[in-house]
Structures are given as C-alpha cells and as structure tokens.
Motif scaffolding. Structure first.
Motif, PDB file in Angstrom:
ATOM      1  N   VAL A 113       1.627 -38.428   9.961  1.00  0.00           N
ATOM      2  CA  VAL A 113       2.823 -38.885   9.241  1.00  0.00           C
ATOM      3  C   VAL A 113       2.539 -38.961   7.741  1.00  0.00           C
ATOM      4  N   LEU A 114       1.407 -39.539   7.373  1.00  0.00           N
ATOM      5  CA  LEU A 114       1.043 -39.641   5.957  1.00  0.00           C
ATOM      6  C   LEU A 114       0.877 -38.266   5.325  1.00  0.00           C
ATOM      7  N   ASP A 115       0.266 -37.353   6.042  1.00  0.00           N
ATOM      8  CA  ASP A 115       0.061 -36.006   5.505  1.00  0.00           C
ATOM      9  C   ASP A 115       1.394 -35.302   5.248  1.00  0.00           C
ATOM     10  N   ALA A 116       2.355 -35.502   6.149  1.00  0.00           N
ATOM     11  CA  ALA A 116       3.664 -34.878   5.966  1.00  0.00           C
ATOM     12  C   ALA A 116       4.371 -35.448   4.742  1.00  0.00           C
ATOM     13  N   VAL A 124       9.671 -39.007   7.989  1.00  0.00           N
ATOM     14  CA  VAL A 124       8.902 -38.331   9.038  1.00  0.00           C
ATOM     15  C   VAL A 124       8.855 -39.202  10.287  1.00  0.00           C
ATOM     16  N   VAL A 125       9.071 -38.585  11.453  1.00  0.00           N
ATOM     17  CA  VAL A 125       8.920 -39.313  12.709  1.00  0.00           C
ATOM     18  C   VAL A 125       8.029 -38.508  13.654  1.00  0.00           C
ATOM     19  N   PRO A 126       7.156 -39.185  14.421  1.00  0.00           N
ATOM     20  CA  PRO A 126       6.399 -38.498  15.470  1.00  0.00           C
ATOM     21  C   PRO A 126       7.272 -38.350  16.713  1.00  0.00           C
ATOM     22  N   VAL A 127       7.196 -37.180  17.336  1.00  0.00           N
ATOM     23  CA  VAL A 127       8.049 -36.921  18.501  1.00  0.00           C
ATOM     24  C   VAL A 127       7.269 -36.232  19.607  1.00  0.00           C
ATOM     25  N   GLY A 160       7.521 -42.718   8.991  1.00  0.00           N
ATOM     26  CA  GLY A 160       7.111 -42.813   7.599  1.00  0.00           C
ATOM     27  C   GLY A 160       8.186 -42.359   6.631  1.00  0.00           C
ATOM     28  N   PHE A 161       8.184 -42.985   5.451  1.00  0.00           N
ATOM     29  CA  PHE A 161       9.230 -42.711   4.465  1.00  0.00           C
ATOM     30  C   PHE A 161       8.675 -42.830   3.048  1.00  0.00           C
ATOM     31  N   VAL A 162       9.221 -42.042   2.164  1.00  0.00           N
ATOM     32  CA  VAL A 162       9.021 -42.333   0.743  1.00  0.00           C
ATOM     33  C   VAL A 162       9.638 -43.706   0.503  1.00  0.00           C
ATOM     34  N   HIS A 163       8.884 -44.596  -0.122  1.00  0.00           N
ATOM     35  CA  HIS A 163       9.302 -45.993  -0.252  1.00  0.00           C
ATOM     36  C   HIS A 163      10.704 -46.128  -0.838  1.00  0.00           C
ATOM     37  N   ALA A 164      10.939 -45.449  -1.956  1.00  0.00           N
ATOM     38  CA  ALA A 164      12.238 -45.579  -2.623  1.00  0.00           C
ATOM     39  C   ALA A 164      13.380 -45.101  -1.733  1.00  0.00           C
ATOM     40  N   VAL A 165      13.131 -44.083  -0.925  1.00  0.00           N
ATOM     41  CA  VAL A 165      14.163 -43.549  -0.025  1.00  0.00           C
ATOM     42  C   VAL A 165      14.537 -44.572   1.037  1.00  0.00           C
ATOM     43  N   THR A 194      11.980 -35.207   8.993  1.00  0.00           N
ATOM     44  CA  THR A 194      11.038 -34.209   9.494  1.00  0.00           C
ATOM     45  C   THR A 194      10.287 -34.782  10.690  1.00  0.00           C
ATOM     46  N   THR A 195       9.782 -33.917  11.568  1.00  0.00           N
ATOM     47  CA  THR A 195       9.010 -34.386  12.715  1.00  0.00           C
ATOM     48  C   THR A 195       7.570 -33.886  12.672  1.00  0.00           C
ATOM     49  N   VAL A 196       6.683 -34.685  13.266  1.00  0.00           N
ATOM     50  CA  VAL A 196       5.300 -34.277  13.517  1.00  0.00           C
ATOM     51  C   VAL A 196       5.005 -34.591  14.974  1.00  0.00           C
ATOM     52  N   ALA A 197       3.898 -34.088  15.474  1.00  0.00           N
ATOM     53  CA  ALA A 197       3.544 -34.315  16.873  1.00  0.00           C
ATOM     54  C   ALA A 197       3.219 -35.782  17.135  1.00  0.00           C
TER      55      ALA A 197
END
Length: 220
Positions: A113-116, A124-127, A160-165, A194-197
C-alpha cells in the motif's frame, strides 16, 4: 514518504460474545489491537494512532507499547476515523487506516500500500478475488441474477491515502453519513481508488469461528 497508521478499535465485541471491546479480545495471549499495531509498524508506517472507547482508555494503554497515541473513538467507525485523523500532523504525507479485527495481516500488505502511494496513487486498497459464485437476491431472498465474479473483489485493510485527500474527503462528508470504509469516503469525493494484492491471512475476526481459525494459524 512519511506515513501514520490509524487503527479503528472502538467497536464492541458483541458478535464475538466478548465482555470487552473486540480489539481487546486476545489472540494467542495478545489483544487483537496489539497485532494490528505491530503489523503497521513492521510494514513501514512511522507512528500509529488508535481510536478507542473512552471507558477503556486505560486498558488499551496497558495493552500497547509506549509511543502509541490513543484518541477517543466515536459511536461509529466513520466517527472514530474522523477523531483519529484530526490528531495526525498536517505535514504527514500518507495515512493508512487499518482494522484491529484483522490481526494477522502480513506487513508486506502494508508495504504494498505504501509503495503504491509513493508511486503516485491517491488512494489504495488491498483486495482479493471473489472465488464463490455470487448472486443478487430480492427482498424475499429469491435469486434475481448472477454477478460476474471476474470483476468483483473483496476489500481488506489497511487502506492507504494521501493525507490531504483523505482529510478533504472527510471534511466533505455530510455529518451523520456513514459509509462502510474509507475508500468509500474518498470515492464519494470523486477520488480514484487503486488496488494492490491483499492476503488471505488478513481475514477479519467477527464471530467466534473467525477467532478460532486465527488461533490455528498462529499455533500451527
């Protein structure tokens, strides 16, 4: 990228049949919340804020290491995340929101999540894929259609999110409106997610059977 983890831990343990908040129920001798905090730190966040029931502040403080910030959670998950988000330094670049009820989430999921986010994603969400046949039903339970599972995913945390967003999306969310997760909050504000594994080990502990399965994973 600087990152703070938020753990939503103010929920009750009623469906677990517990006499304490769910996050304080023990797995292999440690409260669920301690597992969740360790996962975030091991995965790369710089600090963690935990939203807890006001009446159980001391119990959470005793269950967690020094340096973990506790804030009073709200009556809902949305209210608890709002309260924790308000305590995050404005200069922090990223915020990851995790459920205490997903104690065995591998740190590698946090890192993905951090890398994305570092790669430019705003949210970003893991799915995980849906493997069962999935259908829609009407009000009396009659199947009305089969859904295409190829385009369906099961959403996990940490998200995970950009803080301001994330902060702006919560500011725009009408008071009293409750959404199922933080990705829904930013999607309501028009933000692309966006999604990550994800990982099967990040299963949510909701009922006693879930806790039993988690115990088997820890002790095997």
């Amino acid at each position: 990228m600087s990152a703070v983890g938020i753990v939503a831990a103010a929920g009750s343990g009623s469906r677990l049949g517990a006499d304490r908040p769910k996050a304080l129920v023990e797995l292999a001798g440690r409260p669920l919340v301690a597992w969740a905090v360790d996962t975030l730190l091991a995965g790369g966040v710089d600090e963690v804020v935990v939203a807890v029931p006001a009446a159980d502040h001391d119990a959470f403080a005793a269950a967690l290491p020094d340096g973990i910030r506790l804030v009073e959670g709200g009556a809902s998950r949305t209210a608890s995340v709002r309260a924790a988000l308000a305590r995050v330094d404005p200069d922090v670049q990223a915020v990851l929101v995790h459920d205490a009820a997903r104690p065995l989430t591998p740190p590698a999921v946090v890192t993905r999540v951090l890398d994305a986010l570092a790669g430019g994603a705003l949210a970003v969400v893991p799915v995980l894929p849906v493997v069962d046949t999935t259908v829609a039903v009407d009000a009396v339970g009659t199947v009305t259609s089969a859904l295409d599972r190829a385009v369906l995913r099961r959403v996990q945390t940490p998200q995970g999110f950009v803080h301001a967003v994330l902060a702006e999306a919560y500011d725009d969310l009408p008071a009293g409106e409750e959404l199922t997760d933080d990705a829904a909050v930013v999607r309501a504000a028009g933000v692309r997610v966006t999604t990550v594994a994800g990982d099967e080990r990040a299963a949510k502990v909701t009922v006693p059977h879930d806790l039993h399965l988690a115990e088997l994973q820890v002790t095997r």
